[in-house]
Design a protein around this motif. Structure first.
Motif, PDB file in Angstrom:
ATOM      1  N   GLY A  80      95.510 135.620  43.019  1.00 44.76           N
ATOM      2  CA  GLY A  80      95.432 136.742  43.947  1.00 44.76           C
ATOM      3  C   GLY A  80      96.537 136.678  44.980  1.00 44.76           C
ATOM      4  N   VAL A  81      96.796 135.484  45.480  1.00 43.60           N
ATOM      5  CA  VAL A  81      97.865 135.283  46.466  1.00 43.60           C
ATOM      6  C   VAL A  81      99.228 135.587  45.847  1.00 43.60           C
ATOM      7  N   LEU A  82      99.409 135.191  44.575  1.00 46.17           N
ATOM      8  CA  LEU A  82     100.685 135.416  43.890  1.00 46.17           C
ATOM      9  C   LEU A  82     100.952 136.906  43.719  1.00 46.17           C
ATOM     10  N   ALA A  86     104.033 139.102  45.315  1.00 46.65           N
ATOM     11  CA  ALA A  86     104.911 139.954  44.507  1.00 46.65           C
ATOM     12  C   ALA A  86     104.970 141.366  45.075  1.00 46.65           C
ATOM     13  N   GLU A  87     103.810 141.855  45.562  1.00 46.59           N
ATOM     14  CA  GLU A  87     103.751 143.199  46.128  1.00 46.59           C
ATOM     15  C   GLU A  87     104.511 143.259  47.458  1.00 46.59           C
ATOM     16  N   THR A  88     104.292 142.252  48.306  1.00 47.37           N
ATOM     17  CA  THR A  88     104.933 142.228  49.625  1.00 47.37           C
ATOM     18  C   THR A  88     106.454 142.121  49.506  1.00 47.37           C
ATOM     19  N   GLU A  89     106.918 141.243  48.627  1.00 42.87           N
ATOM     20  CA  GLU A  89     108.350 140.993  48.465  1.00 42.87           C
ATOM     21  C   GLU A  89     109.008 141.970  47.498  1.00 42.87           C
ATOM     22  N   ASP A  90     108.159 142.788  46.813  1.00 41.23           N
ATOM     23  CA  ASP A  90     108.660 143.698  45.771  1.00 41.23           C
ATOM     24  C   ASP A  90     109.533 142.927  44.781  1.00 41.23           C
ATOM     25  N   ASP A  91     108.964 141.814  44.266  1.00 45.98           N
ATOM     26  CA  ASP A  91     109.702 140.867  43.421  1.00 45.98           C
ATOM     27  C   ASP A  91     109.200 140.945  41.974  1.00 45.98           C
ATOM     28  N   PRO A  92     110.010 141.530  41.058  1.00 44.92           N
ATOM     29  CA  PRO A  92     109.593 141.655  39.654  1.00 44.92           C
ATOM     30  C   PRO A  92     109.375 140.295  38.979  1.00 44.92           C
ATOM     31  N   ASP A  93     110.176 139.294  39.348  1.00 51.40           N
ATOM     32  CA  ASP A  93     110.036 137.978  38.729  1.00 51.40           C
ATOM     33  C   ASP A  93     108.678 137.347  39.074  1.00 51.40           C
ATOM     34  N   THR A  94     108.304 137.469  40.354  1.00 49.05           N
ATOM     35  CA  THR A  94     107.006 136.926  40.770  1.00 49.05           C
ATOM     36  C   THR A  94     105.872 137.693  40.095  1.00 49.05           C
ATOM     37  N   ARG A  95     106.040 139.011  39.983  1.00 45.89           N
ATOM     38  CA  ARG A  95     105.028 139.830  39.298  1.00 45.89           C
ATOM     39  C   ARG A  95     104.903 139.396  37.835  1.00 45.89           C
ATOM     40  N   GLY A  96     106.020 139.134  37.182  1.00 50.37           N
ATOM     41  CA  GLY A  96     105.990 138.676  35.787  1.00 50.37           C
ATOM     42  C   GLY A  96     105.288 137.331  35.656  1.00 50.37           C
ATOM     43  N   GLU A 101     100.371 134.277  34.113  1.00 51.15           N
ATOM     44  CA  GLU A 101      99.259 133.415  34.512  1.00 51.15           C
ATOM     45  C   GLU A 101      97.915 134.106  34.276  1.00 51.15           C
ATOM     46  N   LEU A 102      97.878 135.417  34.485  1.00 50.44           N
ATOM     47  CA  LEU A 102      96.654 136.179  34.234  1.00 50.44           C
ATOM     48  C   LEU A 102      96.244 136.083  32.767  1.00 50.44           C
ATOM     49  N   GLU A 103      97.219 136.247  31.881  1.00 50.31           N
ATOM     50  CA  GLU A 103      96.924 136.161  30.443  1.00 50.31           C
ATOM     51  C   GLU A 103      96.492 134.751  30.050  1.00 50.31           C
ATOM     52  N   GLN A 104      97.125 133.748  30.650  1.00 51.93           N
ATOM     53  CA  GLN A 104      96.748 132.373  30.330  1.00 51.93           C
ATOM     54  C   GLN A 104      95.333 132.072  30.826  1.00 51.93           C
TER      55      GLN A 104
END
Length: 372
Positions: A80-82, A86-96, A101-104
């Protein structure tokens, strides 16, 4: 679920984890861990090697399960923190990274859910796997060896130790039969659905005309016998033969007659062991294998009586259960569950968890239908 907000996906996974842990009964696990720790601290424990190994093995498995559940809970919180980062930083890499991790986590929680289905009387035991070449000549012997490698690689991927008890090599290529131990808690419950006939279709590497060949191998999975099991064996019912162990192509690997073959005359069951240099050790291991097979037969007979009373039969598990087609197309398909994949090389390299999980669910649903 693909269009759901990440927070909702995490919430859904957390609810699934709560349901799974309720079935696992984590409080009872913690109580059992405390009792086993107390037993393991007793200096007298190791006066009984068999019981000591059982206690330490069970303690390790329970601690591992609790650690896994707690680790998944922490990862859900961190996820949830991650996503927020990703949303705050608008970072596609962090979102990926968060999506992966969600799928795992979905897979890991699914694995835990399958674990809750392993509640049969012998499911938590270690397993003895036997493979025998059947129809198909040289190709069948080669196929039996390919299956042995597949299960060995599967065990290796999971970190499960294995111990080969016996291998009978065919004259030209492959093996006639093999038996090996998978030393892990719940190995039997996990692998018992693999019992049955495995069918291979391919261009034969042993045919100079490159013709397609169909070959068969049988897989048998039985639980390891423990001291509490009441399996009485009369010595007069046994025929014990000793012989010289051999390697590939019939090559002798031992200069003494240390290999042991035991025939149980009333049932016709035959077991053999040649992995030790001592005849006495090989006989002891062969007796363990025989007890395991007799225990499995006793269980099958008891189940057959129940099915007869019920007027139903679920005894078809031992029939053809999976097809492996390497030509003219690539496909592995389980006959009972319908699960299939075109990744034949991955399957033959031990990537069979998808099949095994589906088998566990299929068997449990059949057993539940039988209970109703």
């Amino acid at each position: 679920m693909a269009d759901m907000d990440p927070a909702e996906k995490i919430k859904e996974l957390a609810a699934t984890l709560t349901s799974v842990t309720a079935v696992l009964d984590m409080d009872a696990m913690q109580t059992q861990i405390a009792e086993l720790r107390e037993q393991s601290a007793d200096p007298e424990l190791w006066s009984d090697q068999g019981n000591a190994q059982r206690v330490t093995r069970q303690l390790s498995a329970l601690e591992s399960m609790v650690s896994k559940v707690e680790g998944i809970r922490r990862r859900l919180d961190d996820l949830g923190v991650l996503y927020e980062l990703a949303e705050t930083e608008d970072d596609p890499d962090t979102r990926g990274e968060a999506d992966r991790e969600l799928e795992q986590l979905r897979k890991d929680i699914g694995d835990l859910e399958v674990r809750t289905l392993l509640n049969g009387p012998y499911d938590e035991r270690e397993a003895i796997v036997s493979i025998n070449s059947q129809a198909g000549g040289i190709d069948a012997a080669d196929w039996a060896q390919m299956l042995q490698r597949m299960y060995m690689r599967w065990a290796e991927r999971r970190g499960f130790p294995t111990e080969v008890y016996e291998t009978s090599y065919a004259e030209e290529a492959g093996i006639k039969s093999t038996s090996f131990l998978v030393k892990a808690q719940f190995a039997y419950g996990t692998l018992r659905g693999e019992h049955g006939t495995h069918r291979l279709v391919r261009i034969s590497p042993f045919d100079n005309q490159n013709r397609r060949q169909t070959s068969f191998a049988g897989v048998d999975v039985v639980p390891v016998v423990e001291q509490s099991d009441s399996i009485e064996i009369d010595e007069s019912d046994l025929r014990v033969d000793v012989y010289r162990a051999s390697g590939p192509g019939g090559q002798g690997v031992n200069t003494t007659d240390s290999a042991v073959r035991i025939t149980h005359l009333p049932t016709g069951l035959v077991v053999s062991c040649q992995n030790e240099r001592s005849q006495l050790q090989n006989k002891a291991t062969a007796m363990t294998m025989l007890q395991a097979k007799l225990l499995a037969r006793k269980r099958e007979e008891e189940q057959a009586e129940i099915d007869e009373i019920r007027g139903e039969s679920f005894s078809s598990w031992g029939t053809q259960m999976r097809n492996y087609v390497l030509h003219p197309y690539q496909n592995v398909k389980d006959v009972r569950t319908g699960v299939e994949t075109g990744n034949t090389s991955g399957v033959l390299d031990g990537e069979i968890d998808t099949f095994i999980d589906a088998e566990i669910r299929w068997m449990r649903s059949r057993e539940k239908d039988g209970e109703n």
